[in-house]
Design a protein around this motif. Structure first.
Motif, PDB file in Angstrom:
ATOM      1  N   SER A   3       1.166  -1.414   0.167  1.00  0.00           N
ATOM      2  CA  SER A   3      -0.468  -0.215   0.372  1.00  0.00           C
ATOM      3  C   SER A   3       1.013   1.864   0.220  1.00  0.00           C
ATOM      4  CB  SER A   3      -0.801  -0.017   1.110  1.00  0.00           C
ATOM      5  OG  SER A   3       0.014  -0.036   2.233  1.00  0.00           O
ATOM      6  N   ASP A   4       0.062   2.591  -0.313  1.00  0.00           N
ATOM      7  CA  ASP A   4       0.832   3.649   0.120  1.00  0.00           C
ATOM      8  C   ASP A   4       2.169   3.319  -0.980  1.00  0.00           C
ATOM      9  OD1 ASP A   4      -0.396   4.633   1.489  1.00  0.00           O
ATOM     10  OD2 ASP A   4       0.863   3.836   3.229  1.00  0.00           O
ATOM     11  N   CYS A   5       2.045   2.913  -2.277  1.00  0.00           N
ATOM     12  CA  CYS A   5       2.790   3.089  -3.200  1.00  0.00           C
ATOM     13  C   CYS A   5       2.270   3.535  -4.370  1.00  0.00           C
ATOM     14  CB  CYS A   5       3.774   1.807  -3.330  1.00  0.00           C
ATOM     15  SG  CYS A   5       5.071   1.201  -4.476  1.00  0.00           S
ATOM     16  N   VAL A   6       3.300   4.339  -4.979  1.00  0.00           N
ATOM     17  CA  VAL A   6       2.088   4.950  -6.670  1.00  0.00           C
ATOM     18  C   VAL A   6       3.373   4.212  -7.639  1.00  0.00           C
ATOM     19  CG1 VAL A   6       2.488   6.814  -8.267  1.00  0.00           C
ATOM     20  CG2 VAL A   6       1.845   7.661  -5.584  1.00  0.00           C
ATOM     21  N   TYR A   7       2.052   3.239  -8.784  1.00  0.00           N
ATOM     22  CA  TYR A   7       2.424   2.595  -9.273  1.00  0.00           C
ATOM     23  C   TYR A   7       2.388   3.238 -10.735  1.00  0.00           C
ATOM     24  CZ  TYR A   7       2.340  -1.438 -12.720  1.00  0.00           C
ATOM     25  OH  TYR A   7       2.610  -2.625 -13.222  1.00  0.00           O
ATOM     26  N   LEU A   8       4.114   3.388 -11.101  1.00  0.00           N
ATOM     27  CA  LEU A   8       4.457   4.105 -12.318  1.00  0.00           C
ATOM     28  C   LEU A   8       5.516   3.194 -12.923  1.00  0.00           C
ATOM     29  CD1 LEU A   8       5.569   7.770 -11.867  1.00  0.00           C
ATOM     30  CD2 LEU A   8       2.987   6.831 -12.274  1.00  0.00           C
ATOM     31  N   ASP A   9       4.763   1.556 -13.127  1.00  0.00           N
ATOM     32  CA  ASP A   9       5.216   0.348 -14.101  1.00  0.00           C
ATOM     33  C   ASP A   9       4.473  -0.226 -15.077  1.00  0.00           C
ATOM     34  OD1 ASP A   9       7.307  -0.779 -14.669  1.00  0.00           O
ATOM     35  OD2 ASP A   9       7.707  -2.330 -13.020  1.00  0.00           O
ATOM     36  N   HIS A  10       3.330   1.089 -15.750  1.00  0.00           N
ATOM     37  CA  HIS A  10       2.226  -0.082 -16.637  1.00  0.00           C
ATOM     38  C   HIS A  10       3.286  -0.175 -17.974  1.00  0.00           C
ATOM     39  CE1 HIS A  10      -0.564   3.364 -14.133  1.00  0.00           C
ATOM     40  NE2 HIS A  10      -1.434   2.639 -14.149  1.00  0.00           N
ATOM     41  N   ALA A  11       3.953  -0.560 -17.842  1.00  0.00           N
ATOM     42  CA  ALA A  11       5.133  -0.534 -19.723  1.00  0.00           C
ATOM     43  C   ALA A  11       5.105  -2.179 -19.147  1.00  0.00           C
ATOM     44  CB  ALA A  11       5.862  -0.433 -19.899  1.00  0.00           C
ATOM     45  N   ALA A  12       4.866  -2.399 -17.879  1.00  0.00           N
ATOM     46  CA  ALA A  12       4.992  -3.801 -17.293  1.00  0.00           C
ATOM     47  C   ALA A  12       4.215  -4.883 -17.171  1.00  0.00           C
ATOM     48  CB  ALA A  12       5.845  -3.892 -15.456  1.00  0.00           C
ATOM     49  N   THR A  13       3.185  -3.926 -16.235  1.00  0.00           N
ATOM     50  CA  THR A  13       1.668  -5.046 -16.746  1.00  0.00           C
ATOM     51  C   THR A  13       0.962  -3.456 -15.958  1.00  0.00           C
ATOM     52  OG1 THR A  13       0.207  -6.332 -16.592  1.00  0.00           O
ATOM     53  CG2 THR A  13       0.996  -5.542 -14.291  1.00  0.00           C
ATOM     54  N   THR A  14      -0.834  -3.781 -16.760  1.00  0.00           N
ATOM     55  CA  THR A  14      -1.741  -2.281 -16.281  1.00  0.00           C
ATOM     56  C   THR A  14      -2.664  -3.314 -15.283  1.00  0.00           C
ATOM     57  OG1 THR A  14      -2.588  -3.068 -18.377  1.00  0.00           O
ATOM     58  CG2 THR A  14      -1.460  -1.055 -18.169  1.00  0.00           C
ATOM     59  N   LEU A 198       1.346  -9.309 -36.712  1.00  0.00           N
ATOM     60  CA  LEU A 198       1.302  -7.620 -35.794  1.00  0.00           C
ATOM     61  C   LEU A 198       1.270  -8.995 -34.254  1.00  0.00           C
ATOM     62  CD1 LEU A 198       0.362  -4.192 -35.438  1.00  0.00           C
ATOM     63  CD2 LEU A 198      -1.018  -6.258 -34.018  1.00  0.00           C
ATOM     64  N   SER A 199       1.180  -8.608 -33.542  1.00  0.00           N
ATOM     65  CA  SER A 199       1.750  -8.936 -32.122  1.00  0.00           C
ATOM     66  C   SER A 199       1.176  -8.759 -30.947  1.00  0.00           C
ATOM     67  CB  SER A 199       2.240  -9.095 -31.546  1.00  0.00           C
ATOM     68  OG  SER A 199       3.476 -11.178 -31.898  1.00  0.00           O
ATOM     69  N   CYS A 200       0.194  -8.979 -29.342  1.00  0.00           N
ATOM     70  CA  CYS A 200      -0.243  -7.351 -28.958  1.00  0.00           C
ATOM     71  C   CYS A 200      -0.654  -8.017 -27.927  1.00  0.00           C
ATOM     72  CB  CYS A 200      -1.534  -6.947 -29.227  1.00  0.00           C
ATOM     73  SG  CYS A 200      -2.808  -7.560 -29.727  1.00  0.00           S
ATOM     74  N   SER A 201      -1.067  -7.790 -26.676  1.00  0.00           N
ATOM     75  CA  SER A 201      -0.951  -8.480 -25.439  1.00  0.00           C
ATOM     76  C   SER A 201      -2.299  -7.883 -24.646  1.00  0.00           C
ATOM     77  CB  SER A 201      -0.021  -8.985 -24.439  1.00  0.00           C
ATOM     78  OG  SER A 201      -0.629  -9.431 -23.296  1.00  0.00           O
ATOM     79  N   ALA A 202      -3.245  -8.370 -24.049  1.00  0.00           N
ATOM     80  CA  ALA A 202      -4.309  -8.441 -23.111  1.00  0.00           C
ATOM     81  C   ALA A 202      -3.761  -7.562 -21.979  1.00  0.00           C
ATOM     82  CB  ALA A 202      -5.364  -9.182 -22.693  1.00  0.00           C
ATOM     83  N   HIS A 203      -2.805  -7.710 -21.650  1.00  0.00           N
ATOM     84  CA  HIS A 203      -2.200  -6.829 -19.563  1.00  0.00           C
ATOM     85  C   HIS A 203      -1.178  -6.038 -19.643  1.00  0.00           C
ATOM     86  CE1 HIS A 203       1.940  -7.914 -19.590  1.00  0.00           C
ATOM     87  NE2 HIS A 203       1.271  -8.996 -19.652  1.00  0.00           N
ATOM     88  N   LYS A 204      -0.985  -5.559 -20.989  1.00  0.00           N
ATOM     89  CA  LYS A 204      -0.363  -3.825 -21.033  1.00  0.00           C
ATOM     90  C   LYS A 204      -1.737  -2.943 -20.841  1.00  0.00           C
ATOM     91  CE  LYS A 204       4.004  -6.281 -20.621  1.00  0.00           C
ATOM     92  NZ  LYS A 204       4.346  -5.859 -21.907  1.00  0.00           N
ATOM     93  N   MET A 205      -2.813  -3.102 -21.777  1.00  0.00           N
ATOM     94  CA  MET A 205      -3.860  -2.422 -22.118  1.00  0.00           C
ATOM     95  C   MET A 205      -4.752  -2.304 -20.994  1.00  0.00           C
ATOM     96  SD  MET A 205      -4.729  -3.993 -26.119  1.00  0.00           S
ATOM     97  CE  MET A 205      -6.509  -3.117 -26.341  1.00  0.00           C
ATOM     98  N   TYR A 206      -4.638  -3.152 -20.165  1.00  0.00           N
ATOM     99  CA  TYR A 206      -6.195  -3.265 -19.132  1.00  0.00           C
ATOM    100  C   TYR A 206      -7.329  -4.294 -19.138  1.00  0.00           C
ATOM    101  CZ  TYR A 206      -4.064   1.340 -18.423  1.00  0.00           C
ATOM    102  OH  TYR A 206      -2.855   2.283 -18.855  1.00  0.00           O
ATOM    103  N   GLY A 207      -6.149  -5.093 -19.832  1.00  0.00           N
ATOM    104  CA  GLY A 207      -7.091  -6.789 -19.885  1.00  0.00           C
ATOM    105  C   GLY A 207      -6.008  -7.131 -18.857  1.00  0.00           C
TER     106      GLY A 207
END
Ligand code: PLP
Length: 377
Positions: A3-14, A198-207
């Motif tokens: 807790s009490d942690c700002v999350y700025l690692d959205h490129a790793a996963t969202t 073309l490759s993509c992934s759900a967990h980098k876009m809030y899936g």
């Protein structure tokens, strides 16, 4: 959970968007859990329809045909299938990629080198931005595939996919693109940009994690490596992950609707974060091109810090990445920073800060204070 942690690692996963989670729920339970291959009964039909709708939602985001989408377990699988599956269907020839690609794209090319294919791993430009002019000189008559990512996961830099795609089409060379960081974040229109795979992934876009897709241009042949029930037109066997696929579809819908507004919001926050750190600390370097990049990522290093510990280990209350979280099992400096020519002592104090949907202005203020405190500790 921390807790009490700002999350700025959205490129790793969202984190999964609440609306995505809600769309997924019905497909775990009761009749909703039916197998979409069981089309002899109504619940199976309903599941198949839900998968079909998700296929349409992703196809719409990319401006392609739903029949060209193959669902997978994520971008790593998609890149492997797109690169190695394509090359193996041909059998021999020359494959080209670039040094600062994600390991999911690099390792399949290295694997092909051991299978008798000839491979070229181009050095990365110092800006991180790859253009057709970088690719053109290494194309050969026997080049069968070029693999270039849309946006880099560590730098956020955006390659000239349109130029590269036009070049490859003119030369009759197939093009694979790892678009994992770009899909849902910036406009992608494959009607205008002729890409083969073309490759993509759900967990980098809030899936959810564990689901992704490979776009396969109609008529393209691939050799599958997961064989069985012949799902996904025989290219990827295995019972479909219905809740995950529905989640990916809903994630695409939300990104389509909100991309423009969200991009502007994130760019403003990112720029404020970056300029505040630059103003408050000495010798701050921003890595990669500052214009041609995603609105959500900055990769910076702070100079003049001689502590033995990498800066990221001294941060308290801020979750971000030193290099790529995806290569956490590999020791040493980021291969991306190394490839664009960042000196090792500077790379050691690099931070990748990646913003996302839940990031607020207050988070940015807290992050700035955390970074300044760590730099001065
Ligand atoms: C995260 C990521 C991957 C891997 O995606 P998974 O779905 O976790 O396998 C591949 N390429 C890029 C650029 C990424 O950011």
């Amino acid at each position: 959970m921390a807790s009490d942690c700002v999350y700025l690692d959205h490129a790793a996963t969202t984190p999964v968007d609440e609306r995505v989670l809600e769309a997924m729920q019905p497909w775990f339970r009761g009749l909703g859990a039916a197998n979409p291959a069981s089309t002899q009964h109504a619940p199976g039909h309903a599941a198949a329809r839900a998968v079909g709708e998700a296929r349409e939602q992703l196809a719409e985001l990319l401006s392609v045909t739903p029949g060209e989408i193959v669902f997978t377990s994520g971008a790593t699988e998609s890149c492997n299938l797109g690169i190695a599956g394509f090359a193996r269907s041909i059998g021999r020839g020359h494959v080209v990629t670039v040094a600062h690609e994600h390991p999911a794209g690099l390792d399949p090319v290295r694997r092909l080198a051991g299978e008798g294919f000839e491979t070229t791993i181009l050095p990365a430009p110092s800006t991180g931005v790859v253009t057709a002019a970088d690719i053109e000189p290494v194309l050969r008559p026997d080049t069968l595939l070029v693999s270039v990512m849309w946006a880099n996961n560590e730098l956020g830099t955006i390659n000239d996919m349109e130029g590269i795609a036009m070049l490859c089409r003119d030369r009759g060379v197939a093009l694979h693109c790892d678009a994992t960081q770009a899909v849902g974040k910036i406009p992608i229109n494959l009607e205008r940009v002729p890409i083969t795979l073309l490759s993509c992934s759900a967990h980098k876009m809030y899936g959810p994690k564990g689901v992704g897709a490979l776009y396969v241009l109609a008529g393209t042949r691939l050799r599958p490596f997961i064989e069985g029930g012949g799902h996904e037109r025989g290219l990827r066997s295995g019972t479909l992950n219905v809740p995950g696929i529905v989640g990916l579809g809903e994630a695409c819908r939300i990104c389509s609707d909100e991309m423009n507004v969200e991009s502007a919001r994130l760019a403003e926050l990112r720029d404020r974060l970056e300029s505040s750190v630059i103003n408050r600390l000495e010798q701050v370097h921003v890595h990669g091109d500052r214009t041609l990049r995603l609105p959500s990522i900055t990769n910076i290093s702070l100079g003049g810090l001689l502590g033995p510990d990498p800066l990221v280990n001294r941060l308290r209350g801020l979750a971000c990445a030193a290099g790529a979280a995806c290569s956490s099992s590999r020791e040493g400096p980021s291969h991306v920073l190394e490839a664009i020519g960042v000196p090792p002592e500077r790379a050691r104090n690099a931070l990748r800060l990646s913003l996302g949907r839940s990031t607020t202005a207050t988070d940015i203020d807290t992050a700035i204070d955390c970074i300044v405190a760590a730099a001065c500790s």
